[in-house]
Design a protein around this motif. Sequence first.
Motif, short mmCIF file in Angstrom:
data_model
loop_
_atom_site.label_atom_id
_atom_site.label_comp_id
_atom_site.label_asym_id
_atom_site.label_seq_id
_atom_site.Cartn_x
_atom_site.Cartn_y
_atom_site.Cartn_z
N ASN A 1 -11.75 20.64 33.00
CA ASN A 1 -13.00 20.02 32.84
C ASN A 1 -12.86 18.69 32.57
O ASN A 1 -11.88 17.98 32.34
CB ASN A 1 -13.39 20.52 31.39
CG ASN A 1 -13.95 22.11 31.65
OD1 ASN A 1 -14.97 22.47 32.01
ND2 ASN A 1 -12.89 23.14 31.20
N SER B 1 -27.45 16.90 35.87
CA SER B 1 -28.23 18.03 36.05
C SER B 1 -28.29 18.34 37.51
O SER B 1 -28.21 19.72 37.73
CB SER B 1 -29.46 17.89 35.23
OG SER B 1 -30.35 17.03 35.70
N HIS C 1 -25.27 20.50 39.29
CA HIS C 1 -24.72 21.64 38.89
C HIS C 1 -23.53 21.95 38.71
O HIS C 1 -22.86 22.97 39.30
CB HIS C 1 -25.38 22.86 39.77
CG HIS C 1 -26.82 22.76 39.82
ND1 HIS C 1 -27.68 23.02 39.07
CD2 HIS C 1 -27.60 22.26 41.04
CE1 HIS C 1 -29.00 22.68 39.35
NE2 HIS C 1 -29.10 22.32 40.69
N SER D 1 -20.20 22.92 36.52
CA SER D 1 -19.80 23.81 35.56
C SER D 1 -18.82 23.13 34.85
O SER D 1 -18.43 23.29 33.57
CB SER D 1 -19.60 25.11 35.79
OG SER D 1 -18.34 25.03 36.92
N ASN D 2 -17.90 22.17 35.38
CA ASN D 2 -16.83 21.65 34.60
C ASN D 2 -16.99 20.24 34.27
O ASN D 2 -15.87 19.49 34.02
CB ASN D 2 -15.76 21.80 35.56
CG ASN D 2 -15.92 20.84 37.11
OD1 ASN D 2 -17.03 20.51 37.54
ND2 ASN D 2 -14.60 20.45 37.68
N HIS E 1 -19.39 17.74 31.71
CA HIS E 1 -20.61 17.54 30.63
C HIS E 1 -20.53 16.21 29.91
O HIS E 1 -19.69 15.59 30.16
CB HIS E 1 -20.63 18.93 29.74
CG HIS E 1 -19.41 19.08 28.90
ND1 HIS E 1 -18.14 19.40 29.17
CD2 HIS E 1 -19.32 18.57 27.58
CE1 HIS E 1 -17.48 19.38 28.11
NE2 HIS E 1 -18.10 18.98 26.95
#
Length: 515
Positions: A54, A73, A76, A78-79, A81
Amino acid sequence: MMTEKRIPREQRERELIIADNGSCIVLASAGSGKTTILVEKLIKEAEKEIQHFNYVAITFTNKAATEVKERLSNKHLSNAHATTIDGFLESEILRNFIKVKYPSVKEYNQSYESKYKMNSYDDLINLIIEEKILGSYTNKKEKNGRNFKFELALNLIEEFKVVQEYIKFKYKMIFIDEYQDCDQSMNNLFIYLKDNLNIRLFIVGDIKQSIYQWRGASPRYLEELTENEGFSTYTLIENFRSQPSIVDYSLAISKGFIVDILAEDKNVYYYNPTDNLPHKEIISMLIEKGIININDENIILGGSNVEIENLYNQLSEEIRGNFTYIRKNSISHCPNKLILEGIAKYYFNTEYNQYDFVEGLDIDISNQDVQALYEKLNLIKGNLNEENIIEIFNFLGMIPEKFEEEEETKILIDVLRNPLNSTVYNPVKEQNMIMTTHASKGLEADNVIIFTEYYFDKYSNILDEEKNYVGITRAKNKLILVDNGEELYKYTVSRLIHTNNSNQFNFHDFIEEIN
């Protein structure tokens, strides 16, 4: 300023940053697109990841974290943030692993109350074991760069293999924004992650904007890392926010930067009120002379909360225009500030919803619970009282505490009852805003008026150069500098210009005086 030569250099620099496979430092001046380069690099690294790792962007404020999240955003990923520096520490290290060393501490509350401020690490450890309170160092210790929360986290990582393996297995690269605001304990933790766990770091900062040294932050950690062989260092100085003459001026008074060719148009104005005019009359004069237009976006940078509020009241009475002021309040110092700030945002900002509230607390609850929380938040809007605020604390399994002997719930009610506080929690920009320089960080406006007397230490008359730089670089079109009547600012800045630019330029090369 040689814009036509600088832009290609900046473009090459950005390409090198994106392509770099190691740990990087990006020294990014105000307005140079530091968030853009951080997000571009984060996306690039996350998209090419073929294993399980991540990537996280760590910021100092919720506002900055939200901006990064919004830019991520539509990808997309997933890894990848973003979170605040406190959020990362809480969710990834302390809440997960403190019980490994201290089995009796399965849960704890954090408090910044003076009675929970202590001088020694051992005393704070005893506090969390015996009372389940995560306290902090005394102000004196914090000013020396000591940060108990980060020292505790580093201690857990150093001592336990399970913590090391968790962080090392989860993260391949950590992105850290505003590194000039790091204190010694923060710096120690991040460098341990790089040197001992082989996690790459992408660090963005600006030594010229280090305005939190009063609480222990220091630009020296960023400076030292630029000499560390484990990092590649890049520099971005092109300010895409401000007019070229404002950029020239900001660089001319900054150490380590040379201005070679000046912009033709002058957008920096200087006024020295020899007859000691009140601030409200100076603003009126600037409007009458057409130097500023109250229909533009204007930021007025002043002193304390009281001084800002007084100026606001005077201007609102005498000048037609939509004036507002942004003031600091006690919520940011309360033990449960995340809950209180979330409630304040929901109360004042119609675009802030129950999902934003949950995300701000970094908690995981069901959709059914989110709906229940929504109903409780709306109760506060309809009936502002302590009982309804306590209901939200109870729902979250938290207990309201005190700050400086006053109940958090009462502090929040006082903030919510004052509509002027809406500007703190609602991102809608007003045309004419009055605020402190600290509050202006991250903002911009067409015109910025600075009362420079607030940039000097009242005892030594030494200029706070970092604060001065931050104020200057908020301006897009016009910068108006108001001196103290004795030309203290003019004298000080003239000396900086001569020193930094080998006597090539003087004060009037950058500034047009107002008579």
